[in-house]
Design an enzyme around this catalytic site. Structure first.
Site, PDB file in Angstrom:
ATOM      1  N   ASN A  39       0.732  -1.320   0.018  1.00 56.38           N
ATOM      2  CA  ASN A  39       0.075  -0.068  -0.002  1.00 56.38           C
ATOM      3  C   ASN A  39       0.878   1.145   0.041  1.00 56.38           C
ATOM      4  O   ASN A  39       1.717   1.367  -0.829  1.00 56.38           O
ATOM      5  CB  ASN A  39      -1.158   0.018   0.834  1.00 56.38           C
ATOM      6  CG  ASN A  39      -0.827  -0.398   2.279  1.00 56.38           C
ATOM      7  OD1 ASN A  39      -0.668  -1.765   3.126  1.00 56.38           O
ATOM      8  ND2 ASN A  39      -0.879   0.709   3.485  1.00 56.38           N
ATOM      9  N   ASP A  40       0.840   2.314   0.938  1.00 61.08           N
ATOM     10  CA  ASP A  40       1.341   3.454   0.884  1.00 61.08           C
ATOM     11  C   ASP A  40       2.884   3.510   0.262  1.00 61.08           C
ATOM     12  O   ASP A  40       3.646   3.025   0.841  1.00 61.08           O
ATOM     13  CB  ASP A  40       1.235   4.218   2.162  1.00 61.08           C
ATOM     14  CG  ASP A  40      -0.197   3.933   3.003  1.00 61.08           C
ATOM     15  OD1 ASP A  40      -0.995   3.437   2.498  1.00 61.08           O
ATOM     16  OD2 ASP A  40      -0.164   4.468   4.030  1.00 61.08           O
ATOM     17  N   GLN A  56       4.502   0.465   2.120  1.00 60.05           N
ATOM     18  CA  GLN A  56       3.946  -0.651   3.116  1.00 60.05           C
ATOM     19  C   GLN A  56       3.916  -1.850   2.568  1.00 60.05           C
ATOM     20  O   GLN A  56       3.329  -1.941   1.304  1.00 60.05           O
ATOM     21  CB  GLN A  56       2.629  -0.086   3.388  1.00 60.05           C
ATOM     22  CG  GLN A  56       2.491   1.274   4.313  1.00 60.05           C
ATOM     23  CD  GLN A  56       3.071   0.822   5.862  1.00 60.05           C
ATOM     24  OE1 GLN A  56       2.149   0.351   6.767  1.00 60.05           O
ATOM     25  NE2 GLN A  56       4.326   1.179   6.141  1.00 60.05           N
ATOM     26  N   PHE A  99       4.227   1.149  10.188  1.00 56.72           N
ATOM     27  CA  PHE A  99       3.249   1.757   9.370  1.00 56.72           C
ATOM     28  C   PHE A  99       4.005   2.787   8.852  1.00 56.72           C
ATOM     29  O   PHE A  99       5.046   2.964   9.038  1.00 56.72           O
ATOM     30  CB  PHE A  99       2.017   2.103  10.307  1.00 56.72           C
ATOM     31  CG  PHE A  99       1.005   1.154  10.671  1.00 56.72           C
ATOM     32  CD1 PHE A  99       1.114  -0.102  10.236  1.00 56.72           C
ATOM     33  CD2 PHE A  99      -0.395   1.475  10.905  1.00 56.72           C
ATOM     34  CE1 PHE A  99       0.101  -1.122  10.744  1.00 56.72           C
ATOM     35  CE2 PHE A  99      -1.438   0.571  11.160  1.00 56.72           C
ATOM     36  CZ  PHE A  99      -1.042  -0.655  11.091  1.00 56.72           C
ATOM     37  N   SER A 100       2.971   3.680   8.075  1.00 54.10           N
ATOM     38  CA  SER A 100       3.590   4.554   6.973  1.00 54.10           C
ATOM     39  C   SER A 100       4.631   5.651   7.982  1.00 54.10           C
ATOM     40  O   SER A 100       4.399   5.993   9.026  1.00 54.10           O
ATOM     41  CB  SER A 100       2.478   5.202   6.348  1.00 54.10           C
ATOM     42  OG  SER A 100       2.294   4.465   5.491  1.00 54.10           O
ATOM     43  N   GLU A 223      -5.546  10.110   7.589  1.00 52.03           N
ATOM     44  CA  GLU A 223      -4.366   9.553   7.284  1.00 52.03           C
ATOM     45  C   GLU A 223      -3.328  10.249   6.543  1.00 52.03           C
ATOM     46  O   GLU A 223      -3.698  10.885   5.717  1.00 52.03           O
ATOM     47  CB  GLU A 223      -4.652   8.051   6.716  1.00 52.03           C
ATOM     48  CG  GLU A 223      -5.652   7.216   7.776  1.00 52.03           C
ATOM     49  CD  GLU A 223      -5.918   5.758   6.956  1.00 52.03           C
ATOM     50  OE1 GLU A 223      -5.495   4.807   7.555  1.00 52.03           O
ATOM     51  OE2 GLU A 223      -6.028   5.621   5.711  1.00 52.03           O
TER      52      GLU A 223
HETATM   53  C1  FRU Z   1      -2.935   4.441   4.647  1.00 54.06           C
HETATM   54  C2  FRU Z   1      -2.571   3.468   6.124  1.00 54.06           C
HETATM   55  C3  FRU Z   1      -1.863   4.306   6.923  1.00 54.06           C
HETATM   56  C4  FRU Z   1      -0.946   3.308   7.713  1.00 54.06           C
HETATM   57  C5  FRU Z   1      -0.817   2.333   6.692  1.00 54.06           C
HETATM   58  C6  FRU Z   1      -0.746   0.822   7.251  1.00 54.06           C
HETATM   59  O1  FRU Z   1      -3.411   3.657   3.796  1.00 54.06           O
HETATM   60  O2  FRU Z   1      -3.889   3.189   6.698  1.00 54.06           O
HETATM   61  O3  FRU Z   1      -2.629   5.314   7.722  1.00 54.06           O
HETATM   62  O4  FRU Z   1       0.046   3.768   8.166  1.00 54.06           O
HETATM   63  O5  FRU Z   1      -1.886   2.500   5.626  1.00 54.06           O
HETATM   64  O6  FRU Z   1      -0.513  -0.027   6.235  1.00 54.06           O
END
Ligand code: FRU
Length: 499
Positions: A39-40, A56, A99-100, A223
């Site tokens: 993801n991010d 991520q 996390f991010s 986020e």
């Molecule tokens: C956004 C999010 C962030 C978090 C991460 C977890 O997509 O939910 O807020 O840090 O992904 O994977």
């Protein structure tokens, strides 16, 4: 895969499984993982002569899971070399996930500030989570050491009543001899907030205020905040998990806002709070979330975002990978608007395919089509003019962008497009976006990379992004003019995989 998670275990798994993924829908110049879920974008930076993209990462499956930080580097932002996993959830304070977060260089070292997430059954909050900000550093940009002092911004640094289960995504910058960061948080009423912290050494942080005003109508969890100077403004990016109805983001779909505030000098970001106005959706299409920006060595403000697939996609699940990044974008601000354009590095990849002297696509025309291509066009589209681009047409399948001058709007429609993501609600198949082509002149640039389409409008006032998974290989892209519209220039290009 069960705990304990380590970097070595992740790298072994990737080495063993990367060759087994089915690359059919993988982009050539959009970053995607070797195997597993992403993801991010995280930790974007330019370090030791290369652009670095962290992300991520759950290597062991095609759904979100215990978050690691994946890592890749590039010389040109388009071709990426995979590097070893940078962070694994291997400490108590980040055992539920790394996390991010973001990166910053100090004294020739690369530092990353990320969110360590821990499950703690003694917590009373939903999910029993504690989210806190943690520091790691690297001298070679590849191997990271977590600070013994972690967490460096503990949940106890939240204002009274704030929720320790929603305190994440620190975005760090340096200004005026100090470090600053913004992080997403939620107050006692569950309302998203952006908090600022300040530090002289990255290890000791002080609370510096509830930073952003003007966005309270976006109820719920926020986020990935990002705040940076841009062409005489302070620009804010903010991702909203579950936007309420009646706003600029489609209700219930994760989406990202941009906002601007006047800014005399970058040092003015060091203030108790900024008032955001105006703001709008970052992307006019369907699949973009959790962006992050950074300053390139030449001063450009560059953005990466997750071409999001929160709901997953059944085909990619079988293919063994899930998720990719958008085509990186250059940001500018002009007359109160954010402008986004693809990074100029893409120009060196464009090789002319077709150029039409006087195209008259009144009855519709097919373009010579290949998996990696760009289309640029300029059209006279005033009065009752209509311009329609149908991408990935095969039988009944298509993904359509239609501009109507009379309606003063684009309609982006994926109701007939390829293989859908698993959880697409009916309302997420169509976007109607107000737009008036200046002086009736419409300019579009489309970039197509296997399963990813991005269309930039005018000077970058709008971008339509969409993932698309065409069921059949023999598709073509089509163009049609209606009413008084006619094409002035139309060119297509093959995008080369390498320069
Ligand atoms: C956004 C999010 C962030 C978090 C991460 C977890 O997509 O939910 O807020 O840090 O992904 O994977």
């Amino acid at each position: 895969m069960t705990e304990p998670y380590t970097i070595e275990k992740a790298n072994d798994y990737i080495r063993e499984h990367a060759g087994r993924v089915n690359p059919r829908y993988k982009g050539a110049f959009h970053f995607a993982p070797p195997v597993g879920w992403i993801n991010d974008p995280n930790g974007l930076c330019f370090f030791r002569g290369r652009y670095h993209l962290f992300y991520q990462y759950h290597p062991y499956g095609t759904a979100w899971g215990p978050m690691h930080w994946g890592h890749a580097q590039s010389a040109d932002l388009l071709s990426w070399e995979h590097l070893p996993v940078a962070l694994a959830p291997d400490r108590d304070y980040d055992s539920f996930g790394c996390f991010s977060g973001s990166a910053i260089q100090k004294d020739d070292r690369l530092f990353i500030l990320y969110t360590g997430v821990q499950k703690d059954d003694s917590c009373s909050n939903a999910g029993n989570e504690i989210q806190q900000q943690c520091l790691a550093w690297s001298d070679d940009g590849v191997t990271f050491t977590k600070a013994p002092e972690n967490p460096v911004i503990p949940a106890s640094a939240l204002p009274a009543g704030f929720d320790a289960a929603n305190f994440r995504d620190p975005k760090v910058w340096e200004e005026g001899g100090r470090f600053h960061c913004v992080a997403a948080a939620a107050d006692g009423a569950g309302q998203g907030r952006i908090l600022r912290y300040s530090s002289k050494d990255l290890l000791h942080w002080e609370y510096a205020g509830d930073y952003v005003r003007g966005l309270e109508r976006f109820r719920g969890i926020w986020e990935c905040p990002d705040v940076f100077p841009l062409d005489g403004a302070a620009c804010l990016l903010l991702s909203v998990m579950n936007p309420p109805a009646g706003g600029v983001l489609p209700a219930g779909r994760p989406g990202t806002l941009w906002g601007l505030a006047p800014l005399e000098t970058p040092a003015d970001l060091d203030c108790p709070s900024i008032n955001i106005n105006p703001f709008d959706a970052l992307d006019a299409g369907f699949d973009l979330y959790a962006p992050q920006t950074f300053a390139a060595p030449d001063g450009r403000r560059l953005l990466f975002a997750w071409a999001h697939l929160w709901g997953g996609n059944e085909t990619l699940e079988r293919h063994g990978w899930m998720g990719s990044m958008c085509l990186p974008r250059e940001l500018r601000a002009r007359e109160g608007r954010l402008l986004q354009n693809p990074v100029r590095e893409i120009e060196a990849r464009l090789e002319p395919l077709e150029e039409f002297a006087d195209p008259r696509p009144e009855g519709g025309m097919a373009l010579e089509t290949c998996p990696l291509m760009a289309i640029t066009l300029e059209a006279e589209a005033g009065g009752d003019g209509i311009l329609a681009l149908d991408f990935f047409c095969a039988g009944e399948e298509r993904l359509s962008l239609r501009y109507s001058a009379a309606e003063g709007a684009f309609c982006f429609d994926r109701s007939a497009a390829g293989l859908p993501a698993k959880d697409l609600p009916p309302g997420d198949l169509l976007r109607v976006i107000p737009y008036r082509a200046p002086a009736g002149r419409l300019r579009l640039r489309a970039f197509i990379d296997h399963a990813q389409l991005e269309i930039f409008v005018g000077d970058g006032e709008l971008v339509f992004s969409s993932l698309i998974f065409p069921k059949r290989a023999g598709y073509e892209h089509r163009l049609r003019c209606g009413g008084a519209a006619h094409i002035i220039t139309l060119k297509t290009f093959v995008i080369k995989e390498r320069v």
